[in-house]
Write a protein that holds these residues in place. Structure first.
Motif, PDB file in Angstrom:
ATOM      1  N   GLY A 197      16.824   4.705   6.291  1.00  0.00           N
ATOM      2  CA  GLY A 197      15.931   4.950   5.153  1.00  0.00           C
ATOM      3  C   GLY A 197      16.428   4.237   3.901  1.00  0.00           C
ATOM      4  O   GLY A 197      15.640   3.680   3.133  1.00  0.00           O
ATOM      5  N   ILE A 252      10.356   8.618   1.361  1.00  0.00           N
ATOM      6  CA  ILE A 252      11.458   9.082   2.226  1.00  0.00           C
ATOM      7  C   ILE A 252      12.607   9.695   1.418  1.00  0.00           C
ATOM      8  O   ILE A 252      13.016  10.829   1.699  1.00  0.00           O
ATOM      9  CB  ILE A 252      11.913   7.948   3.183  1.00  0.00           C
ATOM     10  CG1 ILE A 252      10.777   7.646   4.186  1.00  0.00           C
ATOM     11  CG2 ILE A 252      13.195   8.336   3.914  1.00  0.00           C
ATOM     12  CD1 ILE A 252      11.063   6.531   5.163  1.00  0.00           C
ATOM     13  N   ALA A 290       7.808   7.310   8.194  1.00  0.00           N
ATOM     14  CA  ALA A 290       8.380   6.031   8.635  1.00  0.00           C
ATOM     15  C   ALA A 290       7.473   5.359   9.655  1.00  0.00           C
ATOM     16  O   ALA A 290       7.277   4.141   9.626  1.00  0.00           O
ATOM     17  CB  ALA A 290       9.772   6.254   9.216  1.00  0.00           C
TER      18      ALA A 290
END
Lengths: 221, 221, 221, 221
Positions: free
Chosen positions: B71, D74, D56
């Motif tokens: 991420g 995120i 994602a």
């Protein structure tokens, strides 16, 4: 005019390059070197094998009626692989220890990546163009090849009524998908139409020039 | 010896070909043509842009601790794109209307298809090799380039301590994934290790020779 | 002892709950209400329909020999749908305007999400458990149902030699996949084994109690 | 009237059921049992954790401008997890050894399966509805909860200006996606809009009644 006809017109500069490719002309005229045709057979065998996962990956995203048609395409591809094995045995060509050339590997990745990450109509576009390209390409070969040629069974396979009917089915469905798509999706479909045609040219180019990897000689590949 | 070291040894014939590529040598020596470097910048900009979806596609399949690391890699890639835009503006290079060359398109498809259809450890292998290849390649350039070169910021980016730390992290994680994998998965990881190295060579080859499509001249591409 | 046997032992508290479910007992004893069985038929029809995309999504990730077996499972499921339609027509049950109950929808999402995001061996675990659960469950029914029952063709279908052979095939393949997997993958396979068994119990529970959505009454569903 | 407003009107019978749920009312009024709220926290922690893979998985399929926005979501979710851990520590609630209840597991599978197999606009619909449902639900709680409540930080999080801005952003983007979609895609978007609302009701229902699995008592779950 449907989407397919419109796009075939738009990308005709690529399509003509494909149909005029020396691999097709030499196969038609019987002047193709045995080793060249054998190399194409090896690579295309791997490609057809990889087309099964591509078709399968489309199924979960397909509308129900198309799911059945795609499901039936899988045993057809299995039969096509049988044809390759039969011809390879007849001609003494190894299909077992072959590895994909760069262009072949790339094309297969393009199929899979599109099936997973593009919309269904976009991925279906790629399927149509790949099949239509094969039909049109092998019709070029059919127009002159000696029916006694060892390669004639391939010509028969991809110019048969059954295969023509499959391509027609895909064309009708793709036209309908494009008619029902929004503007931006239709633009991405057009882009993938052209890209697939370019991969097809690249595939014939590999067939004619050898299945190597850029920047690596045969030993290192 | 961990998996990464073992594989780097096994594929060294490909790795050496990559590190000895004339694109890297000429960039190091300051003899690279501006147009050649500009073409690389355009293609690599598209590639980095496409690496974000690749990283993102790995996240759902990653073990939780790696999810966080992946991420965080996304904003790093966004910053890398910023560097490209800044350098392009400084050098008057267009990054907007560029389309991917064949090898670039193919490599991106390979990343995506692997992220979707291979196992997580297999896809992670591709990520490591791509990053390690960049670190090693730009270290070759660093060994001789004039720090006043307009391209030096790229060298700095991929030879920085931060990037080295990222590659080290990937190496440790990949070694652990390989140690925990069964025999057949480890074999597929080894195969993808080699394939990725071959795509890297192909990318430098495209950088040196031009971002065209096989069988099509520049007008048709 | 193979992985399947080991796991069936480990989750036997769930498995026994499934085999002892009143839906199965009442179907066996001929005391099941027509409306209850009809509701199960409607939901299971949708479930079998959705199993085709699940199987298809496994194909691109399967080793080659298993691809063929999975490809052949698709027409088998199409025939199963035919059986549902035939029985529904005979009994005057609507299969067209049905919508999935919560548990049914959830189970289908579980199949698809696993096929896409888990490893192949993990997703294959789910396939095996779902099929094995059906075999064992309908064997319970077979042990007492009147062969003249309108529902007997379903019993025949899932207790046939052909279906038993399919479950055996899956068991052998899953045992081999587990034997070749690393430790952490095998742990995730065990977790999915148990989860799938729990979804199977939930499905019979829905069959017995009605295909509603939590917190919504029938009108709102 | 945009797509979102139109759909919120269409599914208002479900939406009202959600906003009137006793879990929300009791949390607002301070009458919720500690164990009930703790169970919700445990389940929602797992849910937020699983939302990261969902976001994602959308990124590779998103148009470029939305990719950046999704990428930034995120770290926001990572911060949300931090809030859960901080509140759990303060209240002595275990977040480590928790396993998902049936409804929680099902909802997460729905998110993932949609991200992978539906179109991007369809999957984006699910994201919007899930976020909008949280905003509206916690606004109900905000309307009466004592600001000194140990649970107030959750209320603040999902009724903050930042979160409201995120929901507004999603609404504008979804309206635009729907405006650009073809008829049949828009119908599937509407169906997923309603389904997501129903999953939200189911989640509150689980929060109020306990995170069990159908047909299994607590020991077996």
């Amino acid at each position: 005019m449907g989407f397919c006809e419109e796009q075939l017109t738009r990308v005709r500069h690529v399509w003509e390059r494909m149909l005029d490719h020396r691999f097709l002309r030499e196969t038609r005229d019987g002047t193709i070197a045995d080793a060249t045709f054998a190399s194409w057979m090896q690579q295309d065998y791997l490609f057809v094998e990889a087309a099964i996962p591509f078709i399968a990956a489309l199924i979960p995203r397909a509308p129900k009626p198309q799911r059945t048609a795609l499901g039936l395409a899988i045993p057809t591809l299995e039969k096509e692989l049988e044809l390759f094995r039969e011809r390879a045995t007849a001609a003494g060509i190894d299909l077992v220890s072959v590895r994909p050339g760069f262009t072949n590997h790339a094309y297969v990745q393009f199929l899979l990546a599109t099936a997973y990450s593009a919309s269904y109509a976009e991925a279906f576009t790629v399927l149509y163009v790949a099949e239509k390209a094969y039909y049109d390409s092998w019709m070029v070969v059919r127009a002159g090849i000696d029916e006694a040629s060892a390669w004639f069974p391939f010509v028969e396979n991809w110019t048969s009524d059954a295969f023509a009917g499959w391509v027609d089915y895909l064309e009708r469905e793709l036209d309908a998908l494009a008619a029902g798509a929004g503007q931006s999706e239709r633009e991405r479909m057009a882009e993938l139409f052209e890209l697939t045609a370019k991969y097809e040219v690249a595939f014939w180019e590999m067939a004619a020039t050898g299945a190597t990897w850029p920047g690596l000689d045969a030993q290192v590949s």
